[in-house]
Design a protein around this motif. Sequence first.
Motif, PDB file in Angstrom:
ATOM      1  N   SER A  30      30.105  74.125  15.269  1.00 52.39           N
ATOM      2  CA  SER A  30      30.343  73.747  16.661  1.00 52.39           C
ATOM      3  C   SER A  30      31.822  73.465  16.892  1.00 52.39           C
ATOM      4  O   SER A  30      32.319  73.631  18.009  1.00 52.39           O
ATOM      5  N   GLU A  92      32.175  71.190  11.730  1.00 51.14           N
ATOM      6  CA  GLU A  92      31.059  70.354  12.150  1.00 51.14           C
ATOM      7  C   GLU A  92      29.865  71.263  12.404  1.00 51.14           C
ATOM      8  O   GLU A  92      29.925  72.162  13.251  1.00 51.14           O
ATOM      9  N   ASN A  99      28.613  65.144  10.665  1.00 47.01           N
ATOM     10  CA  ASN A  99      28.482  65.710   9.334  1.00 47.01           C
ATOM     11  C   ASN A  99      29.501  66.822   9.190  1.00 47.01           C
ATOM     12  O   ASN A  99      29.214  67.995   9.432  1.00 47.01           O
ATOM     13  N   LEU A 100      30.718  66.433   8.795  1.00 44.39           N
ATOM     14  CA  LEU A 100      31.782  67.404   8.589  1.00 44.39           C
ATOM     15  C   LEU A 100      31.665  68.005   7.198  1.00 44.39           C
ATOM     16  O   LEU A 100      31.532  67.273   6.212  1.00 44.39           O
TER      17      LEU A 100
ATOM     18  N   TYR B  33      31.525  56.489  10.836  1.00 43.78           N
ATOM     19  CA  TYR B  33      31.129  57.338   9.716  1.00 43.78           C
ATOM     20  C   TYR B  33      31.659  56.777   8.406  1.00 43.78           C
ATOM     21  O   TYR B  33      32.672  56.091   8.382  1.00 43.78           O
ATOM     22  N   TYR B  35      32.574  58.506   4.591  1.00 43.19           N
ATOM     23  CA  TYR B  35      32.729  59.673   3.735  1.00 43.19           C
ATOM     24  C   TYR B  35      33.197  59.178   2.374  1.00 43.19           C
ATOM     25  O   TYR B  35      33.724  58.070   2.252  1.00 43.19           O
ATOM     26  N   PHE B  45      30.461  63.976   3.318  1.00 41.75           N
ATOM     27  CA  PHE B  45      29.828  63.141   4.337  1.00 41.75           C
ATOM     28  C   PHE B  45      28.756  62.251   3.711  1.00 41.75           C
ATOM     29  O   PHE B  45      27.963  62.708   2.887  1.00 41.75           O
ATOM     30  N   SER B  48      26.449  58.835   9.431  1.00 43.79           N
ATOM     31  CA  SER B  48      27.008  58.590  10.758  1.00 43.79           C
ATOM     32  C   SER B  48      26.166  57.516  11.450  1.00 43.79           C
ATOM     33  O   SER B  48      24.959  57.392  11.193  1.00 43.79           O
ATOM     34  N   GLU B  56      22.666  60.201  11.329  1.00 45.01           N
ATOM     35  CA  GLU B  56      22.522  61.270  10.344  1.00 45.01           C
ATOM     36  C   GLU B  56      22.993  60.752   8.987  1.00 45.01           C
ATOM     37  O   GLU B  56      23.896  59.921   8.929  1.00 45.01           O
ATOM     38  N   TYR B  99      34.511  65.570  18.802  1.00 46.07           N
ATOM     39  CA  TYR B  99      35.558  66.322  18.123  1.00 46.07           C
ATOM     40  C   TYR B  99      36.729  65.416  17.791  1.00 46.07           C
ATOM     41  O   TYR B  99      37.169  64.642  18.608  1.00 46.07           O
ATOM     42  N   TYR B 101      38.319  63.142  14.499  1.00 44.81           N
ATOM     43  CA  TYR B 101      37.985  61.873  13.885  1.00 44.81           C
ATOM     44  C   TYR B 101      39.252  61.175  13.405  1.00 44.81           C
ATOM     45  O   TYR B 101      40.187  61.813  12.938  1.00 44.81           O
TER      46      TYR B 101
END
Lengths: 112, 112
Positions: A30, A92, A99-100, B33, B35, B45, B48, B56, B99, B101
């Motif tokens: 995306s 993404e 969730n990158l 998030y 990571y 990841f 989130s 997620e 979009y 981060y």
Amino acid sequence: TQLLEQSPQFLSIQEGENLTVYCNSSSVFSSLQWYRQEPGEGPVLLVTVVTGGEVKKLKRLTFQFGDARKDSSLHITAAQPGDTGLYLCAGEALGSQGNLIFGKGTKLSVKP
Amino acid sequence: EPEVTQTPSHQVTQMGQEVILRCVPISNHLYFYWYRQILGQKVEFLVSFYNNEISEKSEIFDDQFSVERPDGSNFTLKIRSTKLEDSAMYFCASNTVNYGYTFGSGTRLTVV
């Protein structure tokens, strides 16, 4: 499992040269983000591309998102020693939240 | 420029001990998030978090991990019983939209 293949892994060039870093996947994203990471620090966002075919410029850096949103490139014109560092691409996944999927990174060294 | 702040910067713990890693996201951000990055490997990841719940999580984020937003500013990651393989840099990140981060500088966790 989605993967993002980043190449080259290492790049050593002379000041003034041009270079391109690639990120490729078989999956659609995306968005695709490019980061720069210094040793012992977190990734710092350079740019986000969202639309297939999109091109964004940041001074001497040009970022492109593939038409199918599966790949991206980072092109640096007239590289300078200050460009030395680790460049990461991160995609993404469709429908995900945060969730990158990161590439392994390209370690760039620009020699004066 | 607003920053994501992480504490501590380094944490050494014995195997089997519980650790809590702390983060203060950017104040008007809504998505948070975690990571991690094992030395020499990709950024991965973990989880989130939005609207006070997990939105997620990855396969890495098993029952040993939990996250919490105990007040209006902090966001924590708890590892209940640390293992040697939990040794890594842990990065907190936040954003307002899907979009781009902002990552913190990380906590280097060493399990001995």
